[in-house]
Write an enzyme that holds these catalytic residues in place. Structure first.
Site, PDB file in Angstrom:
ATOM      1  N   ASP A 120      11.857 -13.920  10.470  1.00 45.37           N
ATOM      2  CA  ASP A 120      12.772 -14.190  10.950  1.00 45.37           C
ATOM      3  C   ASP A 120      13.731 -13.237  11.508  1.00 45.37           C
ATOM      4  O   ASP A 120      14.390 -13.490  12.475  1.00 45.37           O
ATOM      5  CB  ASP A 120      13.654 -15.218  10.222  1.00 45.37           C
ATOM      6  CG  ASP A 120      12.919 -16.420   9.825  1.00 45.37           C
ATOM      7  OD1 ASP A 120      11.837 -16.746  10.236  1.00 45.37           O
ATOM      8  OD2 ASP A 120      13.419 -17.308   8.953  1.00 45.37           O
TER       9      ASP A 120
ATOM     10  N   ARG B 283      14.807 -20.493  10.839  1.00 46.63           N
ATOM     11  CA  ARG B 283      15.713 -21.644  10.089  1.00 46.63           C
ATOM     12  C   ARG B 283      17.162 -21.316  10.391  1.00 46.63           C
ATOM     13  O   ARG B 283      17.595 -22.436  10.773  1.00 46.63           O
ATOM     14  CB  ARG B 283      15.205 -21.412   8.722  1.00 46.63           C
ATOM     15  CG  ARG B 283      15.347 -22.594   7.996  1.00 46.63           C
ATOM     16  CD  ARG B 283      14.912 -22.590   6.464  1.00 46.63           C
ATOM     17  NE  ARG B 283      15.016 -21.017   6.085  1.00 46.63           N
ATOM     18  CZ  ARG B 283      13.892 -20.883   4.981  1.00 46.63           C
ATOM     19  NH1 ARG B 283      13.373 -21.723   4.332  1.00 46.63           N
ATOM     20  NH2 ARG B 283      13.908 -19.476   4.650  1.00 46.63           N
TER      21      ARG B 283
ATOM     22  N   ASN C 143      16.545 -12.741   1.871  1.00 43.47           N
ATOM     23  CA  ASN C 143      17.833 -12.694   1.200  1.00 43.47           C
ATOM     24  C   ASN C 143      17.852 -13.247  -0.318  1.00 43.47           C
ATOM     25  O   ASN C 143      18.457 -12.675  -1.141  1.00 43.47           O
ATOM     26  CB  ASN C 143      18.725 -13.682   1.981  1.00 43.47           C
ATOM     27  CG  ASN C 143      19.872 -13.030   2.744  1.00 43.47           C
ATOM     28  OD1 ASN C 143      20.096 -11.860   2.242  1.00 43.47           O
ATOM     29  ND2 ASN C 143      20.472 -13.279   3.711  1.00 43.47           N
TER      30      ASN C 143
ATOM     31  N   ALA D 142      10.588 -18.080  29.696  1.00 44.74           N
ATOM     32  CA  ALA D 142      10.923 -19.445  29.511  1.00 44.74           C
ATOM     33  C   ALA D 142      12.226 -19.925  30.281  1.00 44.74           C
ATOM     34  O   ALA D 142      12.951 -18.911  30.552  1.00 44.74           O
ATOM     35  CB  ALA D 142      11.338 -19.827  28.077  1.00 44.74           C
TER      36      ALA D 142
ATOM     37  N   ALA E  38       7.302 -28.864  39.404  1.00 44.58           N
ATOM     38  CA  ALA E  38       6.592 -27.102  38.764  1.00 44.58           C
ATOM     39  C   ALA E  38       6.521 -27.357  37.318  1.00 44.58           C
ATOM     40  O   ALA E  38       7.303 -28.271  36.746  1.00 44.58           O
ATOM     41  CB  ALA E  38       7.377 -26.211  39.390  1.00 44.58           C
TER      42      ALA E  38
ATOM     43  N   ARG F 234       0.847  -1.378   0.062  1.00 44.08           N
ATOM     44  CA  ARG F 234      -0.022   0.059  -0.023  1.00 44.08           C
ATOM     45  C   ARG F 234       0.871   1.298  -0.062  1.00 44.08           C
ATOM     46  O   ARG F 234       0.676   2.292  -0.900  1.00 44.08           O
ATOM     47  CB  ARG F 234      -1.054  -0.192   1.267  1.00 44.08           C
ATOM     48  CG  ARG F 234      -1.629   0.986   1.481  1.00 44.08           C
ATOM     49  CD  ARG F 234      -2.191   0.930   2.724  1.00 44.08           C
ATOM     50  NE  ARG F 234      -3.316   2.245   3.276  1.00 44.08           N
ATOM     51  CZ  ARG F 234      -2.606   3.162   3.961  1.00 44.08           C
ATOM     52  NH1 ARG F 234      -1.484   3.160   4.650  1.00 44.08           N
ATOM     53  NH2 ARG F 234      -3.574   4.126   4.346  1.00 44.08           N
TER      54      ARG F 234
HETATM   55  O1  F6P Z   1      11.729 -17.519   6.406  1.00 43.53           O
HETATM   56  C1  F6P Z   1      10.683 -17.445   6.938  1.00 43.53           C
HETATM   57  C2  F6P Z   1      10.089 -18.868   7.403  1.00 43.53           C
HETATM   58  O2  F6P Z   1       8.999 -18.711   8.215  1.00 43.53           O
HETATM   59  C3  F6P Z   1      11.227 -19.666   8.260  1.00 43.53           C
HETATM   60  O3  F6P Z   1      11.062 -19.232   9.683  1.00 43.53           O
HETATM   61  C4  F6P Z   1      10.652 -21.076   8.034  1.00 43.53           C
HETATM   62  O4  F6P Z   1      11.673 -22.047   8.257  1.00 43.53           O
HETATM   63  C5  F6P Z   1      10.448 -21.023   6.566  1.00 43.53           C
HETATM   64  O5  F6P Z   1       9.916 -19.733   6.306  1.00 43.53           O
HETATM   65  C6  F6P Z   1       9.180 -21.871   6.129  1.00 43.53           C
HETATM   66  O6  F6P Z   1       9.135 -21.781   4.869  1.00 43.53           O
HETATM   67  P1  F6P Z   1       7.885 -22.757   4.020  1.00 43.53           P
HETATM   68  O7  F6P Z   1       6.659 -21.916   4.502  1.00 43.53           O
HETATM   69  O8  F6P Z   1       8.152 -22.498   2.746  1.00 43.53           O
HETATM   70  O9  F6P Z   1       7.941 -23.911   4.673  1.00 43.53           O
END
Ligand code: F6P
Length: 341
Positions: free
Chosen positions: A146, A190, A121, A205, A233, A39
């Site tokens: 990511d 990833r 990338n 966590a 716990a 947009r």
């Molecule tokens: O790059 C973004 C992402 O969501 C990663 O965190 C994940 O590993 C990947 O894409 C999953 O890709 P796809 O939806 O193609 O399986």
């Protein structure tokens, strides 16, 4: 960016006259905020008297001739939507010289002189090749949950994804507490642990497994031996999918091998993290990036990624953005360890 300089304003005026028509597309994994970005690109371009063509399904649509004219109304009522109205794809054909030649020919027959690419990338790599081989300029915008792109503090979609994951953890806490269970929650990421670290800290966590930090398995085993937390716990442990252990299921297996008395469950959040309405933060970021991408094109830049660093708009060469990696802040890793005791 020098968009406010006099000389720069003059250059923009000049380019407004020269450049007539640009294309915009989303590529790779979708991310909440991509629509807000489209947009912003469309409306900024129209303001500067440019025509805008939307390219469907990223590089795949470029090859398959999937083009649509966009006007101000085409992008109305999409700022709040997750996903991408332009659709997206991971395109193998564009990795080939022939695929790129076909895409370039299609772009030229549409009269598209420059591109704005919203992706990661791999998308920047494709755009760089397109410029080197066919002289079609592109400005890239970081769109991935990511947050692992060099040249920007935050990527489009990251804030929404971590908020979605934290919301899920808060819910998991209720059932974990009720049963005194250990819950392993796998989050996306990833190659990088930005999501894991942010979600781990804000979800309170006890352990955070991310690719950038080695040895978490032995730390958590020691922690459970020392404190007996595995049965008395509940515990939440966040695991990035790209961690050295191989994800939450692999961690679960190791914990069960180590402790026979452990009551453990695993939840893989998966693609839930990629969907949903973008947060206000993501909408502002996406708008700012989209706006500045058009200015960058009008200022004559190509093969650069627009990012925000320390609140300022910065341009990074594609080569640098692709070649360098952004790392999770080590201070956060240390802090998370201390806060988990
Ligand atoms: O790059 C973004 C992402 O969501 C990663 O965190 C994940 O590993 C990947 O894409 C999953 O890709 P796809 O939806 O193609 O399986």
């Amino acid at each position: 960016m020098k968009a406010d300089d006099c000389s720069s304003a003059f250059f923009v005026l000049l380019c407004e006259r020269i450049m007539k028509r640009i294309g915009v597309f989303t590529s790779g994994g979708d991310a909440p905020g991509m629509n807000a970005c489209v947009r912003a690109v469309v409306r900024t371009a129209l303001y500067h008297k440019l025509e805008v063509v939307g390219i469907k399904r990223g590089y795949q649509g470029m090859i398959d001739n999937e083009f649509i004219e966009l006007n101000s109304r085409s992008v109305a009522n999409i700022i709040q939507m997750g996903g991408t109205v332009l659709k997206t794809a991971r395109c193998e054909a564009f990795r080939t010289v022939e695929g790129r030649a076909r895409a370039a020919a299609n772009l030229k027959s549409q009269g598209i002189e420059a591109l704005v690419c919203i992706g990661g990338n791999g998308s920047y790599t494709g755009a760089l090749k397109l410029y080197q081989e066919h002289k079609i300029p592109t400005i890239g915008l970081p769109g991935t949950i990511d947050n692992d792109l060099f040249g920007t503090d935050f990527t489009i979609g990251y804030d929404t994804a971590i908020n979605t994951a934290v919301d899920a953890i808060d819910k998991i806490r209720d059932t974990a507490d009720s049963h005194n269970r250990v819950f392993l929650v796998e989050v996306m990421g990833r190659d990088a642990g930005f999501i894991g670290m942010a979600v781990g800290i804000s979800g309170g966590a006890e352990g955070i497994f991310i690719p950038e930090d080695r040895g978490e398995m032995s730390r958590i085993i020691e922690h459970f031996k020392r404190t007996g937390r595995r049965s008395k716990a509940f515990s939440i442990i966040v695991v990035s999918e790209g961690d050295e252990e191989g994800g939450a299921k692999a961690v679960e297996k190791k914990l069960k091998e180590e402790f026979t008395d452990i009551n453990v469950r695993t939840t893989i959040l998966g693609h839930i993290q990629r969907g949903g309405s973008p947060t206000a933060k993501d909408r502002v970021l996406a708008s700012q990036l989209g706006y500045n991408a058009v200015l960058a094109l009008l200022e004559g830049y190509t093969s650069k990624a627009v990012g925000i660093q320390g609140g300022n708009v910065v341009l990074t060469d594609f080569e640098e953005a692709i070649g360098k990696s952004k790392k999770v802040n080590p201070d956060l890793i240390r802090m998370a360890e201390i806060l988990s005791y």
